[in-house]
Structure formats: C-alpha cells, structure tokens
Design a protein around this motif. Structure first.
Motif, PDB file in Angstrom:
ATOM      1  N   SER A   1       0.827  -1.209   0.000  1.00 40.40           N
ATOM      2  CA  SER A   1       0.000   0.000   0.000  1.00 40.40           C
ATOM      3  C   SER A   1       0.860   1.257   0.000  1.00 40.40           C
ATOM      4  O   SER A   1       0.498   2.265  -0.610  1.00 40.40           O
ATOM      5  CB  SER A   1      -0.992  -0.010   1.161  1.00 40.40           C
ATOM      6  OG  SER A   1      -0.437  -0.570   2.287  1.00 40.40           O
ATOM      7  N   ILE A   2       2.024   1.196   0.649  1.00 39.79           N
ATOM      8  CA  ILE A   2       2.880   2.381   0.633  1.00 39.79           C
ATOM      9  C   ILE A   2       3.435   2.632  -0.769  1.00 39.79           C
ATOM     10  O   ILE A   2       3.483   3.764  -1.248  1.00 39.79           O
ATOM     11  CB  ILE A   2       4.008   2.245   1.677  1.00 39.79           C
ATOM     12  CG1 ILE A   2       3.379   2.366   3.062  1.00 39.79           C
ATOM     13  CG2 ILE A   2       5.067   3.305   1.490  1.00 39.79           C
ATOM     14  CD1 ILE A   2       4.247   1.913   4.165  1.00 39.79           C
ATOM     15  N   ILE A   3       3.823   1.541  -1.429  1.00 40.72           N
ATOM     16  CA  ILE A   3       4.309   1.714  -2.801  1.00 40.72           C
ATOM     17  C   ILE A   3       3.198   2.307  -3.679  1.00 40.72           C
ATOM     18  O   ILE A   3       3.439   3.192  -4.502  1.00 40.72           O
ATOM     19  CB  ILE A   3       4.811   0.362  -3.371  1.00 40.72           C
ATOM     20  CG1 ILE A   3       6.114  -0.019  -2.655  1.00 40.72           C
ATOM     21  CG2 ILE A   3       5.052   0.441  -4.876  1.00 40.72           C
ATOM     22  CD1 ILE A   3       6.642  -1.386  -3.001  1.00 40.72           C
ATOM     23  N   LEU A   4       1.966   1.866  -3.450  1.00 37.96           N
ATOM     24  CA  LEU A   4       0.844   2.410  -4.224  1.00 37.96           C
ATOM     25  C   LEU A   4       0.611   3.884  -3.904  1.00 37.96           C
ATOM     26  O   LEU A   4       0.298   4.683  -4.796  1.00 37.96           O
ATOM     27  CB  LEU A   4      -0.432   1.602  -3.954  1.00 37.96           C
ATOM     28  CG  LEU A   4      -0.469   0.229  -4.620  1.00 37.96           C
ATOM     29  CD1 LEU A   4      -1.716  -0.528  -4.232  1.00 37.96           C
ATOM     30  CD2 LEU A   4      -0.376   0.364  -6.139  1.00 37.96           C
ATOM     31  N   ILE A   5       0.790   4.247  -2.627  1.00 43.39           N
ATOM     32  CA  ILE A   5       0.645   5.658  -2.257  1.00 43.39           C
ATOM     33  C   ILE A   5       1.676   6.500  -3.009  1.00 43.39           C
ATOM     34  O   ILE A   5       1.368   7.548  -3.593  1.00 43.39           O
ATOM     35  CB  ILE A   5       0.815   5.840  -0.732  1.00 43.39           C
ATOM     36  CG1 ILE A   5      -0.380   5.224   0.009  1.00 43.39           C
ATOM     37  CG2 ILE A   5       0.949   7.323  -0.363  1.00 43.39           C
ATOM     38  CD1 ILE A   5      -0.234   5.221   1.518  1.00 43.39           C
TER      39      ILE A   5
END
Lengths: 310, 315
Positions: free
Chosen positions: B132-136
């Motif tokens: 999810s952080i990479i997606l953010i």
C-alpha cells in the motif's frame, strides 16, 4: 468398552522431578469423575498427558481407544478441555471466540452459526454474545469456557478447576451446567478440583491424587467405608454433666485413642465400636449419656486421612 | 485438517494485526514518511529537470535524498524492523500470559499450526503494508510528476518489495524467537529493540573503531591502506541486516550502480555509463540478498524447534 479413559502406569518427570508416577486411572462412559488432590499433586500434568499436550516419560494414556501421545489429533477432536485459569482474546466478542474455536475444529462457519447460538443459550450468555470478552466477569468467562468445550460436540470433557475464583452462586451455576451437559448428552466428564464440597455434590466417582499417585478411588461412600474399616471412627457423646474423671476413665477403655471434652460434649476417637463400654463408664461415673452419635466421614476427612497416609 | 488449522490461525491473526493500535500508529508513520520523501524528491526533480537523468525516474523517487530528508529507502531501513518487531515480540508469550495457549492447543490442530499461522499472517500484514505504501507513492507520483513506471522499473520495484518483506521478516522471526524464549512480553520487547538498536546504530560506530584500530589512517597513507580500511569497515557493517538490506535495495533501485566496494576514479571513468540489467544488478547483491533470507529462516527455524519442544506449562 467399559473404560473410555484409561491410563496405564503413566509417569512424568520434569528434569528428574516427579510430577506423576505410575498412575492408573479408569473412567467409565457417561460418568462424572472427580480428580481430587492438593496443588502440585500432578492433576494438571495428568490432564495434559491425556490430551497429548505433554509427553509422558513412561506409560500410556488412552482416550476412547486412541493413544494420546501418538494420535493426539484424534483425541483432541473428541475431547473438550477447559484449562485452569483459562483466558480468551480480550478484543474478540463471545460469538467471535466461539467461531474461532469452531474453525480450529474444522467446522465451517455455515454450520457453526446456529450451533453457536444454541451453545450460548445453554450457558446463559446469549445477551452478551456481542460483548468483548475482555469485559466479562470471571464467572462469565468460565461459562464461555464451557461453551468453547460444547461447540465441538465432545464425547469426553476435561475441566481443570472450573470453579476456582468464582462466587458461590456462579460456581453452583457452573456445576449445574456440568451435570446437565453430562446427563443430557451422555458426556464423560473428568473434573479436577480441590474444592471438596463441589466434587461431593456432582461426582459419581472420585480419585484422590497425592504426590503423583492415585491413593484412593471409588464413590465417596466407598472411600469413607474404606477409611472407617481400616482405621477409626468418631463418637460424639453428650452427657448430662461432665464429671471430672470421665475422660480419664474412657481413655482406659480398650480401643479408645483419644478423648477430648468441651462443655458437656465428649469427642472420642477409637478404632472399634466402643459405644457400649462408653455408656457404661458414663453411667458408672454418676451421670447419664444424653446422646451418643457415631459421626460419618465427610469428604474433607477422607481427603485429609488419605494425605496423612500418603 | 492440518491445513485448516493453519488457515484458522492465519485469518484470525491477520484480523488482529490490522485491528491493533500499534500497527495503526506504525502504518501512519511509514505512510507519512513515504508521502514526504516522495513529495520532496519529486519537487527536487521538478526544480532542476536538466540535472536529472530521464531514465528510471520513477525509481529515483525511492532512493534520492534531499537536503532536508534522507531517502525513502533509508527510512525503511530504520522502520521496517519495527514493523517486524511489533508483530513478533509477543506472538507466543502473550498466549501464555493470556491463558489462551492451552485453549488453542487443545483443539485438534498440530502445535506448529499456531506458530506457522502467526508467522505467515504477520508476513502477509507486512507485505500488504509495503504494497500500500508503494501504491501511495505511485499515486503521488502520478499527481506530481505524471510519469508512468516502465516495465523494467516495475520488475525492479517487485524485487525491492520482496527484499523489504524479507528484511522485515527477519526482525519478525527474531521477535518470535524472543517471544518463545522469554515468558515476559516486556523482556522480549526490550531484547528485540536492543538487537535492532545494536544493528542500526551501534554496529556503525563499532565498525569505525575497529577499522581505525586495525588499519590506522595516518597523515601519509597509500591508497592501499585506505582501501583496506574501507574494506574492514564494510565487512563489519555487513553483519547488520540493515547494511545488507540497504546495499541490496540501492543496487536494485539504481541500475547505474556497478559495485558496492570503493572504486578508483580512473577506473570509474572507463566504465560504460549504461544502466545494468536487473539480472546484473541482482548478481551484485546476491550474497546480501541470500544472507537476508538465510537470517530470517534461521531465526524462524530456531523458534519453531524451541516452541515445538517447549512444555505447555513449566513447573
């Protein structure tokens, strides 16, 4: 199969320290068996070995024919266990807790939902089924524990000190639940406790464990008779007036071990029936016996006797 | 039947992990760091477009550091261990202290289902967090720079993702090990933190001291001495999983990095300034990557064995 639970010469040593030694335990189908003994007598260790959670140093434990050590999963599938001081995940609700236990037993959610309602109702927790277990009182926690045992449809249930730390009313409720469960569903129950009156109230048979040995077994009447037969009985004598030399005269009677007096009451410990001689001594000393009563053994006395011998 | 036990534990623990406050705090912290570092490095790229190479621009968001903040990757070097530790340190001993251990183990499951289910669910939580952080970061990049990552960048990103999970997984299994060895959760938490502190800060100082002591650098030193000094230092630093992780991800995310050791300036001029392929980059950090995996597996195996042999109740 007469015995559904059986241990043969079961022994367990923790680093050379004896916990259980050559224990031979037999439980019949459908009975409530009380395992009595002081703390550290080896009750919990025996239970853990029955469930296959601890390996015995030697000997065998069989539950419905399955060897607990080599087939623990088969044993655990048919056995419900309520550990001593059981705890639950505080942030799960009662319903979620039961669903988790059902899943661990391989029961799909579809089947478990209705079963959960049923079990919650039978232990009287329906109204708090959506409350987090962390907010439960000790008695409610213990009833939830019984619910976790019932959810898996056990044939055999082990309850380790189920009423410890609960107020008398709550304890009584739990004992009633245990009896109901055993009678209605023909479940065999092994109840470990050191609370004698509760054991006396609900157990069909009792085994007394001391220092890892089974020192006595049978119904409470049998145990009492055994002690009485081998050893001694008590007499309580009420006299009209306590003459100063009565106690001494009674002590001289053959078979009398000990005489204590308080008020006009004499307690006599003896190894045979001496009522006749005692009455005579009392009459001879110039007063009258008002009442002579031989006292029955309570479980408490049986229990203490056994530990004195053991 | 055995599999259903692991799954039951897995799903329950996964729900617990996501519902726990400590996870929420750490997740917010790491996400904020992701947002800030991405924002600052994208601002730097926008400010000086001429100085930035156009290739692998997306990956640059993760590794470039600005004057005010270190890169996102070096932040992860610090915080990924914490993510592992908060899931690991009380995995087993909290079950003992809560009184749920014998309740769960008396159900028809194998004993290892519990520790496996817990390990896998925490690993899954960590993976979801990183994803999810990479997606953010990806979303921010679309908003700020409007560049789309290309195929090679995505595969490098995937490798970076796996490496980060394994790095956090090492600290997770270390935490689980301490939770098996110590009965008190405070002890296991403090011990895990001490190990993290040692590898993150202390080892760096220790490496300097030992390098200075064994290969002293005086006024007139040859290049060889300096080289040896650096090598000793790097050798000791590589005992730290943080160094292993830092080196691995920097090489994977920077296709232009050719070597991890020191390089003479004459030699570097002779290199062809073309980016390496992913397999070439991986070849450079293969030892580091494999060491990380091995560290994680060793820690988990030891905790597994100790847990399986442990008495449910010790008298």
């Amino acid at each position: 199969m007469e015995w559904v639970v059986e241990t043969r010469e079961l022994s367990k040593f923790y680093n050379g320290v004896k916990a259980v030694e050559k224990l031979n335990l037999r439980i019949r189908e459908g009975e409530i068996y009380g395992l009595l003994g002081p703390n550290g007598a080896g009750k919990t260790t025996t239970i853990l070995m029955l469930l296959g959670l601890t390996e015995p140093t030697s000997g065998r434990a069989l539950v419905y024919g399955y060897n607990s050590t080599t087939e623990p999963l088969k044993v655990k599938r048919i056995t419900g266990y309520l550990p001593e001081n059981v705890g639950f995940y505080e942030d799960l609700t009662a319903r979620e807790t039961l669903r988790y236990i059902a899943r661990l037993n391989g029961i799909p959610d579809k089947e478990s939902s209705s079963k959960i309602d049923e079990v919650l109702k039978s232990v009287g927790l329906s109204e708090v089924s959506e409350r987090e277990v962390g907010k439960f009182s000790r008695g409610m926690t213990q009833r939830l524990g019984i619910a976790t045992v019932l959810i898996k449809h056990p044939k055999f249930v082990i309850l380790d000190e189920p009423t410890t730390g609960i107020d008398p009313e709550g304890a009584s409720h739990i004992l009633d639940l245990i009896v109901k469960m055993s009678r209605e569903q023909n479940i065999t129950v092994l109840l470990s406790s050191h609370l004698l009156h509760q054991v006396q109230r609900i157990c069909d048979r009792v085994g007394i464990v001391s220092e890892g040995h089974l020192v006595g077994e049978g119904s409470i009447e049998q145990l009492g008779r055994e002690i009485a037969g081998k050893e001694q009985t008590f007499l309580e004598v009420q006299v009209e007036e306590l003459m100063p030399n009565i106690a001494n005269s009674i002590r001289k009677i053959e078979g009398v071990k000990e005489v204590r007096s308080s008020g006009n009451l004499l307690s006599i410990r003896c190894d045979r029936d001496v009522r006749r001689q005692v009455s005579k001594v009392i009459v001879d000393s110039g007063t009258l016996p008002l009442q002579i009563r031989s006292r029955d053994y309570t479980l408490e006395e049986i229990y203490i006797r056994y530990f004195q011998r053991g | 039947m055995k599999v259903s036990g692991v799954f039951a534990v897995f799903w329950k623990e996964l729900a617990d992990n996501f519902g726990s406050r400590r996870f929420l705090i750490l997740f917010i912290l790491i996400s904020l760091i992701g947002v800030f570092t991405t924002y600052l490095s994208s601002q730097a790229i926008v400010a000086k477009p001429a100085e930035t190479p156009t290739e692998f621009l997306f990956l640059r968001l993760f590794t470039s550091q600005t004057q005010s903040l270190p890169s996102f990757v070096s932040f992860l070097g610090f915080f990924a261990p914490l993510l592992g530790i908060i899931f690991g340190f009380d995995a087993i001993n909290s079950e003992h202290s809560r009184g749920t251990m014998s309740l769960v183990l008396s159900q028809p499951i194998f004993r290892d289902s519990l520790i496996n289910g817990k390990f896998l669910s925490s690993l899954a939580t960590i993976a979801i967090t990183f994803a999810s952080i990479i997606l953010i970061v990806f979303g921010l990049d679309l908003r700020l720079l409007g560049i789309l990552p290309e195929g090679p960048e995505l595969s490098r990103l995937a490798v970076f993702f796996v490496m980060s999970i394994i790095y956090a997984g090492f600290y997770l299994s270390l935490g689980i090990l301490f939770s098996v060895l110590f009965r008190r959760t405070t002890t296991s938490a403090l011990t895990s933190m001490a190990v993290w502190f040692f590898f993150t800060f202390f080892l760096y100082m220790l490496a300097n001291v030992i390098a200075d002591y064994t290969v002293p650098i005086t006024q007139e030193v040859t290049e060889e001495v300096i080289l040896k000094h650096t090598r000793v230092q790097a050798m000791i630093m590589r005992f730290s999983p943080m160094t292993l992780y830092g080196e691995s991800v920097n090489v994977v995310l920077n296709p232009s990095v050719r070597t991890l050791g020191p390089i003479f300036s004459e030699a570097s001029e002779e290199l062809i300034p073309a980016p390496l392929s992913l397999s070439q980059s991986l070849l450079i950090v293969w030892p580091q990557f494999v060491s990380l995996i091995a560290l994680m597996l060793i820690c988990f195996s030891v905790s597994y064995i100790v847990f399986m042999k442990q008495e449910i109740r010790s008298i």
